[in-house]
Structure formats: structure tokens, C-alpha cells
Enzyme design. Structure first.
Site, PDB file in Angstrom:
ATOM      1  N   THR A   1       0.827  -1.205   0.000  1.00  0.00           N
ATOM      2  CA  THR A   1       0.000   0.000   0.000  1.00  0.00           C
ATOM      3  C   THR A   1       0.863   1.257   0.000  1.00  0.00           C
ATOM      4  O   THR A   1       1.714   1.446   0.876  1.00  0.00           O
ATOM      5  CB  THR A   1      -0.896   0.002   1.250  1.00  0.00           C
ATOM      6  OG1 THR A   1      -1.680  -1.187   1.253  1.00  0.00           O
ATOM      7  CG2 THR A   1      -1.802   1.222   1.278  1.00  0.00           C
ATOM      8  N   GLU A   2       0.645   2.107  -1.010  1.00  0.00           N
ATOM      9  CA  GLU A   2       1.329   3.404  -1.115  1.00  0.00           C
ATOM     10  C   GLU A   2       2.857   3.285  -1.074  1.00  0.00           C
ATOM     11  O   GLU A   2       3.548   4.185  -0.626  1.00  0.00           O
ATOM     12  CB  GLU A   2       0.845   4.347  -0.016  1.00  0.00           C
ATOM     13  CG  GLU A   2      -0.670   4.489   0.061  1.00  0.00           C
ATOM     14  CD  GLU A   2      -1.308   5.034  -1.207  1.00  0.00           C
ATOM     15  OE1 GLU A   2      -0.595   5.694  -1.990  1.00  0.00           O
ATOM     16  OE2 GLU A   2      -2.508   4.800  -1.417  1.00  0.00           O
ATOM     17  N   LEU A   3       3.373   2.150  -1.523  1.00  0.00           N
ATOM     18  CA  LEU A   3       4.822   1.859  -1.524  1.00  0.00           C
ATOM     19  C   LEU A   3       5.419   1.887  -0.124  1.00  0.00           C
ATOM     20  O   LEU A   3       6.634   2.086   0.029  1.00  0.00           O
ATOM     21  CB  LEU A   3       5.594   2.822  -2.435  1.00  0.00           C
ATOM     22  CG  LEU A   3       5.334   2.752  -3.939  1.00  0.00           C
ATOM     23  CD1 LEU A   3       6.340   3.631  -4.690  1.00  0.00           C
ATOM     24  CD2 LEU A   3       5.404   1.333  -4.471  1.00  0.00           C
TER      25      LEU A   3
END
Length: 402
Positions: free
Chosen positions: A145-147
Site C-alpha cells: 500500500t502506497e509503496l
């Protein structure tokens, strides 16, 4: 020598909650705003998912497979596509059949990796199974998630069997090193890390339509030239899929840019590769991430989700409730709780309204982060009230100070 090009796009939409008031707690009102979610999903499908996916599928086929890219679709967007935009889901299937790689992530696009390793592993497995069912393949490269990534997450991802992971190319981690190489996770030997070249990526994702930017107007030819001159072995260009037609409207010329990009990459001698192809390469060195990084905001940390007291209070309560929800063996209630783990709910409570303000307001259903906090906490109060060992609940009428 010019670097290879690895293009990846994230496709995600959350289930936004209703404006849940204190009077709604215990009333049986639905948690999620189906009308709003359906309308947003259909709008994005028409403005972005359908035109961009058809254009990319045509580009892959026209190039004979030389133009390559990867996608990660969250489980929540896959559910909504199946329910409200099956034509867009079919378009994504067609793009995958043409050769696009599909990556793994957490099914509910959650922050579980930071808090609950068991839940993280479960959501990753749920997502992998969904990709196998819908696209007929099992992903080998992971995108959290979101890097979001740190040294504690690497071993968890490696234990799940993934060979490589996408991460943010933050200077505080890379130091003097370039993001245009394949690295190995210092905490998880055998796990390749692909750092995002955020400067080149954000030229398209954020600056494309900014007329005050000295790079405007950005053409496919100019961007390809910048990539060719960026050095290293492989430029990792990671974007939100909604860049194409939603964040950057059709009127900005974003689809014309995308239409000409494959040809300009070839003209500049740039070869496209997928993340799984990069995972076959020998890493040039190891990277350690002592603290979490992400691709959000100028800080590139987790403060967009957990940076204020409201966000931390909501996050802690959510995962405390989760232990009891999982013990119920109630599939419907567990699915509701897991939809509440989606990171967007905490993102809507963000109070960073300065340089990144417009980013935090995009797709936000609330007038203020405090409204988002109140609605979310009231939903948690309702969920908690139905647990066998629940303490007397109390709804939230006004938000705490950030």
C-alpha cells in the site's frame, strides 16, 4: 547507454463510509455510502479506466509486445469494477491478456504491514487468490500500500514467496545512489527492491498540467529524452493510474502523451521491461530502510496516514477491534472490518493542508479531516457495540485536536 524502462501503475478505489452520526450508532445504518462509491467508480471508469486501458492495450499489441507495463489493482477496486463497471474490468483483463504484468498487494489496500503481520499476510493471500481467479495468474512481485516499506516488511514479503518489491526512491535511503538500479533488501536476502524514480514519475503524475512548471508542456518526446539521459540500468516509473484522465484531465493532452509514448521510447533506444524481468537481474547492492518510507508527499513517510492524533487514535482502535472481529468467525462482519482497514480512511483525516493540500483533498468525501474522523469513529463504535465482550460504547460528536 540508456536505461531500460519499467512502467507501473496503481489502480485503487476505497469503499467510502457514510457520514455516520452519533445518532446512527446502533441504528443498523449501512457503513458504506454505496451511491457515492458507485458514482465515483463509474465516473473514473469512463474518464480514466476505459480510455486509458484501451489505449494501452492497443499500444502493447501494436508494438508486438515490446511496449510493456505492470498494474496493481486492489481488491476493493476489483470488487467495485465487477459490481458497477464490468466493462472496465473486462478492459483490464484484455490488457493483462495482451501482456501487462499484474502485481500483488494487500487486498484491502491497508496499513496492516505496519501493525498486524498476520492480517497483512492474510490480505496479501486474499489478493493473490483474487488475481489468480480474475486474471489467471499468480503475481511474483509485490507492491505494498502506497509503496510503504521498511526493514521489518521485507522479511514478511519474502516469506510470502515474492521475488521483488516496489519501494520509494527516497534520498534518505539511497544517499548518493541512483534509483535506476535493482537492489537487494538488507533485511531479506533474495528479495529484490525496485526504487521509484520519483522525479521522472512526478513529472507526469503531478506536474504534467502545471503551466508554471519550467518543463511545461511535457511531450512524450521530451519525457523519453529525459529518461534516456537519467543513467543507470532501469528507470522505475511508478504512477497512479488515475493520472490518465482523472488527475490529469483529457483536456491537458494526457491521452495524446500516452498515445505517443511507446513510439518515443523506442525512438530514443529505450527498452521496456516488467518488474518480474528486473527480478531476474543481479542486485548492485543492498538497501536498508530503518524507518518506513512511502511515495506520499514531500516527506515520503507515513505521516499522511498516521501523522496526527486523530489518525493514530483511529488506527489503533481499528486494529484493537480487529482481534475480536476475527475471533467471531462472522464472514460478513469481518469483510466490513477489513473494508475499514483501507488506508484512505486515515488519509481523509490528514491535516497537512499546505504544499500537499490538493493531493489530500482529492476524492475526499468530507469537508474537513475532522468530519472524516467523526464519521469513521462512529462506524467503529457501531461495529464494536456488536462484539460479545464489548464495553459500553459512545459515539463521537466532535473531533479531538490534531
Amino acid at each position: 547507454m540508456s536505461p531500460d524502462v519499467c512502467i507501473y501503475c496503481q489502480v485503487h478505489q476505497p469503499y467510502r463510509v457514510n457520514r455516520y452520526r452519533v445518532f446512527d450508532v446502533g441504528s443498523g445504518r449501512e457503513y458504506f455510502d454505496e451511491a457515492r462509491n458507485r458514482a465515483i467508480l463509474r465516473r473514473v471508469a469512463d474518464k480514466c479506466y476505459l480510455p486509458a486501458t484501451r489505449l494501452l492495450t492497443e499500444a502493447v499489441r501494436r508494438s508486438g509486445g515490446r511496449f510493456k507495463l505492470a498494474l496493481s489493482l486492489s481488491g476493493t477496486v476489483l470488487e467495485q469494477l465487477a459490481a458497477w463497471a464490468p466493462d472496465a474490468l473486462d478492459a483490464f483483463r484484455e490488457l493483462a491478456d495482451a501482456g501487462a504484468e499484474i502485481l500483488g498487494e494487500t487486498y484491502y489496500h491497508s496499513l496492516a504491514a505496519l501493525t498486524d503481520p498476520g492480517e497483512f499476510a492474510t490480505q496479501a493471500a486474499l489478493h493473490r487468490d483474487a488475481i489468480a481467479r480474475i486474471f489467471g495468474r499468480r503475481p511474483t512481485v509485490f507492491r505494498n500500500t502506497e509503496l510503504i516499506y521498511d526493514d521489518a516488511i521485507g522479511p514478511m514479503v519474502r516469506r510470502l514467496g515474492y521475488r521483488a518489491m516496489l519501494v520509494e526512491g527516497a534520498e534518505r535511503v539511497l544517499g548518493w545512489r541512483s534509483p535506476n538500479y535493482v537492489y537487494e533488501a538488507a533485511s531479506a536476502p533474495g528479495l529484490c527492491l525496485l526504487p521509484r524514480n520519483y522525479r521522472l514519475s512526478d513529472d507526469v503524475g503531478f506536474r504534467f498540467s502545471n503551466r508554471d512548471w519550467d518543463g511545461w508542456p511535457l511531450t512524450a518526446e521530451r519525457w523519453a529524452a529525459w529518461i534516456a539521459g537519467s543513467g543507470g540500468q532501469s528507470a522505475h516509473l511508478f504512477l497512479d493510474y488515475e493520472t490518465f484522465g482523472e488527475h490529469q484531465w483529457e483536456e491537458t493532452g494526457i491521452f495524446e502523451f500516452l498515445r505517443h509514448l511507446p513510439g518515443e521510447l523506442e525512438r530514443h533506444g529505450l527498452r521496456c521491461v516488467t518488474p518480474s524481468e528486473l527480478a531476474e537481474r543481479a542486485p548492485v547492492g543492498r538497501l536498508s530502510f530503518p524507518t518506513p518510507t512511502s511515495w506520499a508527499d514531500v516527506e515520503r513517510d507515513t505521516s499522511a496516514w498516521l501523522g496526527n492524533r486523530m489518525q493514530r487514535a483511529a488506527h489503533e482502535r481499528l486494529y484493537r477491534i480487529g482481534r475480536e472481529v476475527r475471533a467471531l468467525a462472522d464472514a460478513a462482519r469481518l469483510a466490513e472490518w477489513r473494508r475499514l482497514t483501507t488506508s484512505d480512511h486515515c488519509y481523509y483525516m490528514c491535516t497537512k493542508w499546505f504544499a500537499d493540500g490538493d493531493v489530500h483533498k482529492y476524492f475526499n468525501p468530507y469537508e474537513s479531516p475532522y468530519d472524516g474522523f467523526v464519521a469513521y469513529m462512529n462506524v467503529l463504535s457501531d461495529l464494536e457495540a456488536g462484539l460479545p465482550a464489548a464495553a459500553p460504547w459512545a459515539g463521537v460528536e466532535m473531533a479531538v485536536s490534531a
